[in-house]
Design an enzyme around this catalytic site. Structure first.
Site, PDB file in Angstrom:
ATOM      1  N   ARG A 300      61.968  76.169 107.060  1.00  0.00           N
ATOM      2  CA  ARG A 300      61.596  75.619 106.084  1.00  0.00           C
ATOM      3  C   ARG A 300      61.751  74.475 105.745  1.00  0.00           C
ATOM      4  NH1 ARG A 300      62.384  80.964 101.853  1.00  0.00           N
ATOM      5  NH2 ARG A 300      60.274  82.331 103.221  1.00  0.00           N
ATOM      6  N   LEU A 440      52.592  77.476 105.005  1.00  0.00           N
ATOM      7  CA  LEU A 440      53.083  77.881 106.282  1.00  0.00           C
ATOM      8  C   LEU A 440      54.637  78.214 105.917  1.00  0.00           C
ATOM      9  CD1 LEU A 440      52.527  75.400 108.807  1.00  0.00           C
ATOM     10  CD2 LEU A 440      51.526  77.522 108.684  1.00  0.00           C
ATOM     11  N   GLU A 441      55.327  79.239 106.653  1.00  0.00           N
ATOM     12  CA  GLU A 441      56.839  79.642 106.997  1.00  0.00           C
ATOM     13  C   GLU A 441      57.529  80.229 104.530  1.00  0.00           C
ATOM     14  OE1 GLU A 441      59.448  79.852 108.553  1.00  0.00           O
ATOM     15  OE2 GLU A 441      57.711  79.517 109.964  1.00  0.00           O
ATOM     16  N   GLY A 442      56.353  80.710 104.295  1.00  0.00           N
ATOM     17  CA  GLY A 442      56.600  80.730 103.119  1.00  0.00           C
ATOM     18  C   GLY A 442      55.783  79.997 101.977  1.00  0.00           C
ATOM     19  N   GLN A 447      58.497  80.675  97.204  1.00  0.00           N
ATOM     20  CA  GLN A 447      59.689  79.641  97.576  1.00  0.00           C
ATOM     21  C   GLN A 447      59.973  79.493  96.343  1.00  0.00           C
ATOM     22  OE1 GLN A 447      61.121  78.418 100.328  1.00  0.00           O
ATOM     23  NE2 GLN A 447      59.133  78.988 101.456  1.00  0.00           N
TER      24      GLN A 447
END
Length: 599
Positions: A300, A440-442, A447
């Site tokens: 992240r 991406l990545e959440g 978040q």
């Protein structure tokens, strides 16, 4: 497209003045930061490599793309040669600990190096980034036999790695994973299923690709607690490490994406021939997410850093064009056409790009140093305090930086006018490439939910209060200085901090009673936090620049530019805090009122 030049003077200022470098250099294995000449040499070499090798291939990769055929996937022209040079120079393993064959550079220095490399060619860097993450997962969860066979090959760059998490029906919700793993008598498993959005799932850069695959062991029930993680190589290695037969793995298509064209994003089929892809369990059955947690913060953070990198690239393009493009006379009565950088609104756009990029960089380096201290400081109280800061700031930085970068890179197109809208100019590439960072990545929503549910509610706001106490120390330092610029920064930072305090207090007070309303305002709350954290860092930068000017230290012209940038951020960006706080506190009810059928 204008050539990329690493902003080394700015980067060194942030490292020296804002990133707590003194404490990081006291840690073991921090020689690369403790020796200023060595640090400068490493940064210089990264800049040279980025500018000479990677940056010239950026537009090539965007234009030519990765190509799929029945024989496999070919990367864009020049990528195989660049990858060979990349691993020979050691840029692929800078963050991997020495005991596993890497260089073990501090996270703070790695943040700066990754910024430079990503600015020059984001799509190229995905491959090495994923391999670094995979090595960390193997270190955390694999058996000794798997580690000894696979880690040296991955660290050397001879092999690369991927993360196979997503499926068509299982994006952010990993509990919907359907890929199946059948246990064999010899302790291996055979995998069957498809995975989507697998970056560098197939390519021609390295001789073997090691896939880390989430799957459900036959007979396990649905849910994230019943998912396992497997190591599944493209080619099955022999005991001596030589490559053996091809595993039952196949890239069946490449995604046609908005950006990042040179990154082959694959749909991977496991067991497509019917025999099953042979894999080895990482960790224990039904505990597959646990080994992945070690790379969550790293991943992240790195995606957030993509925002810094692509914003810097876009700013440099817009700045160069605004100096070259002659158009229009000044509104104060000028008689001759001037470069557009002379026009007020173009200057506003450039400063908005510049100041927000500097704010993102400052937050990133401060966060990276906190990760070093949280991991390796000898005092457990310091480790705990810095880890709490990291836990709080990771979702804020990732969400705010990725969303801000979309605005910054879009502004570059606006500065270029009609030329920016033409594909042949390549001006749109940073926007198209960075757009994925907010997904991406959440996603930003994930978040924001993480910020509220796991970072604010879980500790009752303790980590947020601790950070706000640091910010108020900066406010006090500003109030003790009589400079007009510092005074203006204080007058804008103070109400922004008050707005953040009010909004976070409101979220804490109302979450248990009205969770959906609070979460409906969680993205504005996250963006508010990011803007204020950035403003805090820009205020610290202004204080450092003012001090250096008074003492006659450093490059005076650079320090004056830093003061202008911090002043602009305070007067143009920080005032947004009040409206974002209002939306975070008052916008949830209207969001949730209308029934689904009324949309």
């Amino acid at each position: 497209m204008n050539p990329y030049v690493a902003p080394l003077e700015e980067m060194r200022f942030v490292l020296r003045e804002l990133a707590d470098i003194e404490r990081v250099t006291e840690l073991c294995d921090s020689e690369a930061l403790a020796d200023p000449e060595l640090m400068d040499a490493i940064l210089d070499q990264a800049a040279l490599f980025a500018q000479a090798v990677l940056a010239p291939l950026d537009a090539v990769g965007d234009r030519e793309r990765a190509r799929w055929s029945e024989r496999g996937v070919s990367t864009a022209p020049g990528f195989t040669s660049a990858y060979k040079q990349f691993v020979e120079a050691g840029w692929n393993n800078i963050s991997i600990p020495p005991e596993h064959g890497g260089q073990g550079l501090p996270a703070l220095l790695c943040a700066a190096l990754h910024e430079v490399l990503t600015s020059s060619n984001k799509a190229f860097c995905y491959c090495a980034n994923l391999t670094e993450f995979a090595v960390k997962v193997l270190v955390a969860g694999a058996s000794e036999s798997l580690k000894s066979l696979y880690i040296p090959k991955l660290v050397s760059g001879q092999w690369t790695a991927t993360l196979n998490l997503t499926e068509q029906q299982a994006g952010s919700d990993l509990s919907a994973t359907r890929t199946c793993a059948e246990p064999m008598a010899d302790g291996t498993y055979k995998l069957f299923g498809e995975k989507k959005f697998i970056s560098y799932g197939e390519h021609d850069l390295a001789e073997n690709i090691v896939h880390l695959v989430l799957a459900r062991v036959s007979g396990s029930v649905e849910g994230t607690k019943d998912i396992s993680l497997f190591l599944v190589p493209k080619y099955l290695p022999e005991k001596d490490g030589r490559l053996g037969q091809r595993n039952d793995i196949k890239c069946i298509s490449l995604e046609q994406k908005l950006g990042n064209h040179a990154n082959p994003t694959c749909t991977m089929a496991y067991g497509d021939s019917g025999t099953g892809a042979i894999g080895w369990l990482i960790g224990t059955e039904n505990n597959g997410l646990q080994p992945l947690y070690v790379m969550t913060h790293s991943a992240r953070f790195q995606v957030g850093q993509e925002g810094t990198s692509l914003s810097e690239r876009a700013y440099q393009q817009a700045l160069a064009y605004s100096r070259e493009r002659v158009q229009g006379k000044l509104a104060d009565g000028g008689k001759h056409s001037v470069p557009i950088i002379r026009h007020p609104d173009v200057r506003r756009m450039l400063l908005m790009m510049r100041s927000q990029t500097e704010a993102m960089r400052a937050v990133a380096y401060s966060l990276a140093s906190a990760r070093d201290l949280a991991a390796r400081h000898p005092d457990p109280r310091v480790r705990d305090e810095r880890q709490a800061f990291v836990n709080l700031m990771i979702p804020i930085f990732k969400g705010w930086a990725s969303e801000t970068a979309i605005d910054v890179t879009s502004t570059s197109i606006q500065v270029h006018g009609g030329l920016g809208y033409l594909e042949e100019s390549s001006v749109s590439q940073p926007l198209r490439d960075v757009r994925a960072a907010a997904i991406l990545e959440g996603t930003t929503s994930i978040q924001a939910h993480d910020l509220v549910e796991c970072k604010l509610v879980r500790d009752g706001g303790a980590a947020m209060r601790a950070w706000l106490a640091q910010a108020h120390i900066t406010l006090h330092q500003l109030s003790n200085n009589h400079g007009s610029v510092l005074r203006a920064i204080e007058l804008n930072l103070r109400p922004a901090l008050e707005a953040q305090q009010e909004a976070t207090d409101w979220a804490l007070a109302n979450y248990h009673e009205r969770p959906l309303e609070v979460l409906a305002g969680s993205v504005p709350l996250l963006r508010l936090c990011g803007i204020v954290v950035g403003g805090w860092q820009m205020a610290r930068a202004a204080l450092a620049a003012e001090r250096d000017l008074e003492l006659g230290h450093g490059h005076a012209a650079f320090l004056r530019r830093k003061l202008v940038s911090a002043h602009f951020y305070a007067t143009h960006v920080l005032p947004q805090a009040g409206s974002l706080a209002s939306v975070a506190m008052q916008g949830g009810e209207s969001t949730m009122t209308m029934g689904d059928a009324a949309f």
